[in-house]
Design a protein around this motif. Sequence first.
Motif, PDB file in Angstrom:
ATOM      1  N   ALA A  16       0.854  -1.184   0.000  1.00  0.00           N
ATOM      2  CA  ALA A  16       0.000   0.000   0.000  1.00  0.00           C
ATOM      3  C   ALA A  16       0.890   1.234   0.000  1.00  0.00           C
ATOM      4  CB  ALA A  16      -0.897   0.005   1.230  1.00  0.00           C
ATOM      5  N   GLY A  17       0.445   2.251  -0.705  1.00  0.00           N
ATOM      6  CA  GLY A  17       1.154   3.522  -0.738  1.00  0.00           C
ATOM      7  C   GLY A  17       0.263   4.624  -0.207  1.00  0.00           C
ATOM      8  N   ALA A  18       0.729   5.828  -0.335  1.00  0.00           N
ATOM      9  CA  ALA A  18      -0.029   6.980   0.133  1.00  0.00           C
ATOM     10  C   ALA A  18      -1.171   7.304  -0.821  1.00  0.00           C
ATOM     11  CB  ALA A  18       0.903   8.185   0.245  1.00  0.00           C
ATOM     12  N   GLU A  19      -2.166   7.995  -0.302  1.00  0.00           N
ATOM     13  CA  GLU A  19      -3.266   8.539  -1.102  1.00  0.00           C
ATOM     14  C   GLU A  19      -4.028   7.497  -1.905  1.00  0.00           C
ATOM     15  OE1 GLU A  19      -4.291  11.725  -0.806  1.00  0.00           O
ATOM     16  OE2 GLU A  19      -2.741  11.950   0.708  1.00  0.00           O
ATOM     17  N   GLY A  20      -4.259   6.330  -1.327  1.00  0.00           N
ATOM     18  CA  GLY A  20      -5.096   5.325  -1.974  1.00  0.00           C
ATOM     19  C   GLY A  20      -4.430   4.545  -3.082  1.00  0.00           C
ATOM     20  N   VAL A  21      -3.117   4.418  -3.033  1.00  0.00           N
ATOM     21  CA  VAL A  21      -2.391   3.633  -4.041  1.00  0.00           C
ATOM     22  C   VAL A  21      -2.110   2.248  -3.471  1.00  0.00           C
ATOM     23  CG1 VAL A  21      -0.232   3.428  -5.342  1.00  0.00           C
ATOM     24  CG2 VAL A  21      -1.344   5.651  -5.109  1.00  0.00           C
ATOM     25  N   GLN A  22      -2.310   1.236  -4.297  1.00  0.00           N
ATOM     26  CA  GLN A  22      -2.033  -0.148  -3.919  1.00  0.00           C
ATOM     27  C   GLN A  22      -1.380  -0.817  -5.116  1.00  0.00           C
ATOM     28  OE1 GLN A  22      -3.142  -1.771  -0.877  1.00  0.00           O
ATOM     29  NE2 GLN A  22      -1.960  -3.526  -1.516  1.00  0.00           N
ATOM     30  N   ILE A  23      -0.297  -1.556  -4.870  1.00  0.00           N
ATOM     31  CA  ILE A  23       0.332  -2.301  -5.954  1.00  0.00           C
ATOM     32  C   ILE A  23       0.349  -3.787  -5.614  1.00  0.00           C
ATOM     33  CG2 ILE A  23       1.773  -0.374  -6.719  1.00  0.00           C
ATOM     34  CD1 ILE A  23       4.155  -2.063  -5.491  1.00  0.00           C
ATOM     35  N   ALA A  24       0.350  -4.589  -6.662  1.00  0.00           N
ATOM     36  CA  ALA A  24       0.483  -6.037  -6.518  1.00  0.00           C
ATOM     37  C   ALA A  24       1.485  -6.506  -7.560  1.00  0.00           C
ATOM     38  CB  ALA A  24      -0.857  -6.729  -6.731  1.00  0.00           C
ATOM     39  N   ILE A  25       2.364  -7.388  -7.145  1.00  0.00           N
ATOM     40  CA  ILE A  25       3.356  -7.965  -8.051  1.00  0.00           C
ATOM     41  C   ILE A  25       3.159  -9.474  -8.046  1.00  0.00           C
ATOM     42  CG2 ILE A  25       5.812  -8.251  -8.538  1.00  0.00           C
ATOM     43  CD1 ILE A  25       6.179  -5.639  -6.812  1.00  0.00           C
ATOM     44  N   ILE A  26       3.009 -10.034  -9.249  1.00  0.00           N
ATOM     45  CA  ILE A  26       2.822 -11.468  -9.401  1.00  0.00           C
ATOM     46  C   ILE A  26       3.999 -11.991 -10.218  1.00  0.00           C
ATOM     47  CG2 ILE A  26       1.256 -13.290 -10.138  1.00  0.00           C
ATOM     48  CD1 ILE A  26      -0.196  -9.915  -9.915  1.00  0.00           C
ATOM     49  N   PRO A  27       5.108 -12.349  -9.559  1.00  0.00           N
ATOM     50  CA  PRO A  27       6.321 -12.758 -10.273  1.00  0.00           C
ATOM     51  C   PRO A  27       6.129 -13.960 -11.187  1.00  0.00           C
ATOM     52  CG  PRO A  27       6.774 -12.444  -7.928  1.00  0.00           C
ATOM     53  CD  PRO A  27       5.299 -12.364  -8.116  1.00  0.00           C
ATOM     54  N   THR A  28       5.296 -14.914 -10.773  1.00  0.00           N
ATOM     55  CA  THR A  28       5.103 -16.120 -11.580  1.00  0.00           C
ATOM     56  C   THR A  28       4.467 -15.829 -12.928  1.00  0.00           C
ATOM     57  OG1 THR A  28       2.977 -16.527 -10.506  1.00  0.00           O
ATOM     58  CG2 THR A  28       4.920 -17.640  -9.572  1.00  0.00           C
ATOM     59  N   ARG A  29       3.812 -14.690 -13.039  1.00  0.00           N
ATOM     60  CA  ARG A  29       3.183 -14.297 -14.303  1.00  0.00           C
ATOM     61  C   ARG A  29       3.884 -13.118 -14.970  1.00  0.00           C
ATOM     62  NH1 ARG A  29      -3.294 -14.939 -13.908  1.00  0.00           N
ATOM     63  NH2 ARG A  29      -3.314 -17.007 -12.981  1.00  0.00           N
ATOM     64  N   GLY A  30       4.922 -12.592 -14.320  1.00  0.00           N
ATOM     65  CA  GLY A  30       5.598 -11.419 -14.856  1.00  0.00           C
ATOM     66  C   GLY A  30       4.658 -10.234 -14.943  1.00  0.00           C
ATOM     67  N   LEU A  31       3.813 -10.075 -13.927  1.00  0.00           N
ATOM     68  CA  LEU A  31       2.739  -9.090 -13.967  1.00  0.00           C
ATOM     69  C   LEU A  31       2.792  -8.173 -12.755  1.00  0.00           C
ATOM     70  CD1 LEU A  31       0.066  -8.306 -15.449  1.00  0.00           C
ATOM     71  CD2 LEU A  31      -1.082  -9.992 -14.003  1.00  0.00           C
ATOM     72  N   GLY A  32       2.524  -6.915 -12.984  1.00  0.00           N
ATOM     73  CA  GLY A  32       2.390  -5.940 -11.911  1.00  0.00           C
ATOM     74  C   GLY A  32       1.094  -5.178 -12.086  1.00  0.00           C
ATOM     75  N   ILE A  33       0.483  -4.801 -10.969  1.00  0.00           N
ATOM     76  CA  ILE A  33      -0.787  -4.080 -10.985  1.00  0.00           C
ATOM     77  C   ILE A  33      -0.641  -2.859 -10.083  1.00  0.00           C
ATOM     78  CG2 ILE A  33      -3.233  -4.195 -10.350  1.00  0.00           C
ATOM     79  CD1 ILE A  33      -2.900  -7.298 -10.602  1.00  0.00           C
ATOM     80  N   ALA A  34      -1.142  -1.732 -10.532  1.00  0.00           N
ATOM     81  CA  ALA A  34      -1.195  -0.533  -9.700  1.00  0.00           C
ATOM     82  C   ALA A  34      -2.618   0.002  -9.725  1.00  0.00           C
ATOM     83  CB  ALA A  34      -0.228   0.523 -10.201  1.00  0.00           C
ATOM     84  N   VAL A  35      -3.149   0.314  -8.542  1.00  0.00           N
ATOM     85  CA  VAL A  35      -4.505   0.840  -8.414  1.00  0.00           C
ATOM     86  C   VAL A  35      -4.421   2.133  -7.623  1.00  0.00           C
ATOM     87  CG1 VAL A  35      -6.801   0.411  -7.449  1.00  0.00           C
ATOM     88  CG2 VAL A  35      -5.513  -1.468  -8.460  1.00  0.00           C
ATOM     89  N   LYS A  36      -5.180   3.149  -8.060  1.00  0.00           N
ATOM     90  CA  LYS A  36      -5.243   4.432  -7.361  1.00  0.00           C
ATOM     91  C   LYS A  36      -6.703   4.787  -7.158  1.00  0.00           C
ATOM     92  CE  LYS A  36      -4.297   8.836  -6.282  1.00  0.00           C
ATOM     93  NZ  LYS A  36      -4.884   9.134  -5.016  1.00  0.00           N
ATOM     94  N   ALA A  37      -7.103   4.988  -5.915  1.00  0.00           N
ATOM     95  CA  ALA A  37      -8.460   5.437  -5.609  1.00  0.00           C
ATOM     96  C   ALA A  37      -8.503   6.958  -5.763  1.00  0.00           C
ATOM     97  CB  ALA A  37      -8.855   5.038  -4.197  1.00  0.00           C
TER      98      ALA A  37
END
Length: 93
Positions: A16-37
């Motif tokens: 979790a980051g500041a101001e409603g930011v959340q990231i997810a890293i899925i190494p097995t899929r080589g995938l990253g996700i970033a969400v901002k509220a």
Amino acid sequence: IDSFVMKALGNVALKAGAEGVQIAIIPTRGLGIAVKARDGNSRASEVATMWILNKLGLISDSAAKEISQYMSPVLKNRSGTEVGKIRVHEGNP
């Protein structure tokens, strides 16, 4: 919630980051996700991230039971009465 969810899922790194930011890293899929509220509240970004991970098939039924309070948190008033839930609205706004 990051540590609790990472332990339940095992194959995802969350931060979790500041101001409603959340990231997810899925190494097995080589995938990253970033969400901002937009409103800067982490409650929305956490639920949205859980929804995305679930749609990607990364949350098993047993893990979903463990982390259900983060997938659709219940909102209560001061007297403890349930007044709503935070959930993702699928479809057009």
